[in-house]
Design a protein around this motif. Structure first.
Motif, PDB file in Angstrom:
ATOM      1  N   ARG A   1       2.894  29.711 -13.366  1.00  0.00           N
ATOM      2  CA  ARG A   1       2.961  28.304 -12.983  1.00  0.00           C
ATOM      3  C   ARG A   1       4.416  27.843 -13.040  1.00  0.00           C
ATOM      4  O   ARG A   1       5.251  28.477 -13.665  1.00  0.00           O
ATOM      5  CB  ARG A   1       2.060  27.468 -13.890  1.00  0.00           C
ATOM      6  N   TRP A   2       4.683  26.723 -12.389  1.00  0.00           N
ATOM      7  CA  TRP A   2       6.053  26.268 -12.176  1.00  0.00           C
ATOM      8  C   TRP A   2       6.401  25.092 -13.077  1.00  0.00           C
ATOM      9  O   TRP A   2       5.535  24.299 -13.442  1.00  0.00           O
ATOM     10  CB  TRP A   2       6.231  25.896 -10.709  1.00  0.00           C
TER      11      TRP A   2
ATOM     12  N   TRP B   1       5.298  19.849  -3.623  1.00  0.00           N
ATOM     13  CA  TRP B   1       3.922  20.103  -4.080  1.00  0.00           C
ATOM     14  C   TRP B   1       3.372  21.425  -3.552  1.00  0.00           C
ATOM     15  O   TRP B   1       2.183  21.702  -3.709  1.00  0.00           O
ATOM     16  CB  TRP B   1       3.024  18.915  -3.742  1.00  0.00           C
ATOM     17  N   ASP B   2       4.229  22.272  -2.973  1.00  0.00           N
ATOM     18  CA  ASP B   2       3.802  23.596  -2.513  1.00  0.00           C
ATOM     19  C   ASP B   2       3.655  24.590  -3.665  1.00  0.00           C
ATOM     20  O   ASP B   2       3.105  25.668  -3.467  1.00  0.00           O
ATOM     21  CB  ASP B   2       4.798  24.184  -1.495  1.00  0.00           C
ATOM     22  N   VAL B   3       4.180  24.260  -4.839  1.00  0.00           N
ATOM     23  CA  VAL B   3       4.075  25.170  -5.986  1.00  0.00           C
ATOM     24  C   VAL B   3       3.064  24.609  -6.982  1.00  0.00           C
ATOM     25  O   VAL B   3       2.783  23.407  -7.008  1.00  0.00           O
ATOM     26  CB  VAL B   3       5.444  25.403  -6.677  1.00  0.00           C
ATOM     27  N   ASP B   4       2.518  25.481  -7.813  1.00  0.00           N
ATOM     28  CA  ASP B   4       1.518  25.118  -8.816  1.00  0.00           C
ATOM     29  C   ASP B   4       2.228  24.737 -10.115  1.00  0.00           C
ATOM     30  O   ASP B   4       2.470  25.562 -10.985  1.00  0.00           O
ATOM     31  CB  ASP B   4       0.578  26.317  -9.032  1.00  0.00           C
ATOM     32  N   TRP B   5       2.595  23.440 -10.226  1.00  0.00           N
ATOM     33  CA  TRP B   5       3.303  22.945 -11.398  1.00  0.00           C
ATOM     34  C   TRP B   5       2.417  23.017 -12.629  1.00  0.00           C
ATOM     35  O   TRP B   5       1.200  22.844 -12.539  1.00  0.00           O
ATOM     36  CB  TRP B   5       3.723  21.488 -11.188  1.00  0.00           C
TER      37      TRP B   5
ATOM     38  N   ARG C   1       9.404  29.490 -12.127  1.00  0.00           N
ATOM     39  CA  ARG C   1       8.057  29.996 -12.427  1.00  0.00           C
ATOM     40  C   ARG C   1       8.059  30.706 -13.774  1.00  0.00           C
ATOM     41  O   ARG C   1       8.847  31.628 -14.000  1.00  0.00           O
ATOM     42  CB  ARG C   1       7.578  30.938 -11.337  1.00  0.00           C
TER      43      ARG C   1
ATOM     44  N   ASP D   1       0.563  21.537 -15.687  1.00  0.00           N
ATOM     45  CA  ASP D   1      -0.059  20.210 -15.758  1.00  0.00           C
ATOM     46  C   ASP D   1       0.861  19.189 -16.405  1.00  0.00           C
ATOM     47  O   ASP D   1       0.982  18.061 -15.926  1.00  0.00           O
ATOM     48  CB  ASP D   1      -1.378  20.278 -16.540  1.00  0.00           C
TER      49      ASP D   1
END
Length: 138
Positions: A32-33, A112-116, A22, A118
């Motif tokens: 964000r990740w 997909w549990d983290v907010d990558w 993160r 874009d």
């Protein structure tokens, strides 16, 4: 010809899990990740940059394995290339030393549990496809 700067990202795997980091900076990316990594310096090979960046950012000794097919645009003039990698035996556990404030090991079901970021999403998708192919082959 416009200058092109390669940023190498690590698809770092351990025990069937992928490492996500993160961002803590800059402000527009914080929280964000991403796949950890960084810029390839002039005269440096991507795999050498990957080893150096993971040592600087996470305090680990990693071994690059293979490039993930593809290249993804970041902010011009940067492009992202991803390599699969693993921790070398005896390496320290990853810790967020620079540019990150948290790390998570993700199973395929948790990716997909983290907010990558874009720009990392297509690279993560390609990494998952590669991961699934390798898992079927082993």
């Amino acid at each position: 010809m416009t200058e092109r700067i390669v940023v190498v990202g690590a698809a770092l795997f351990d025990g069937g899990r992928l490492l996500a980091a993160r961002r803590s900076a800059p402000p527009d990316l914080a929280g964000r990740w991403e796949l950890p990594g960084g810029k390839v310096e002039p005269g440096e090979r991507p795999e050498g940059a990957l080893v150096r960046e993971l040592r600087e950012e996470l305090g680990v000794d990693a071994e690059p394995l293979a490039p993930v097919p593809g290249e993804w645009p970041l902010r011009p003039p940067y492009v992202l290339q991803v390599w699969t990698a693993r921790l070398r035996p005896g390496s320290a556990a990853p810790a967020p030393l620079q540019d990150h404030d948290a790390l998570r090991w993700l199973t395929p079901a948790e990716v997909w549990d983290v907010d990558w970021l874009d720009q990392d999403v297509p690279a993560v998708r390609a990494t998952l496809a590669r991961w699934a192919t390798e898992a079927r082959g082993s």
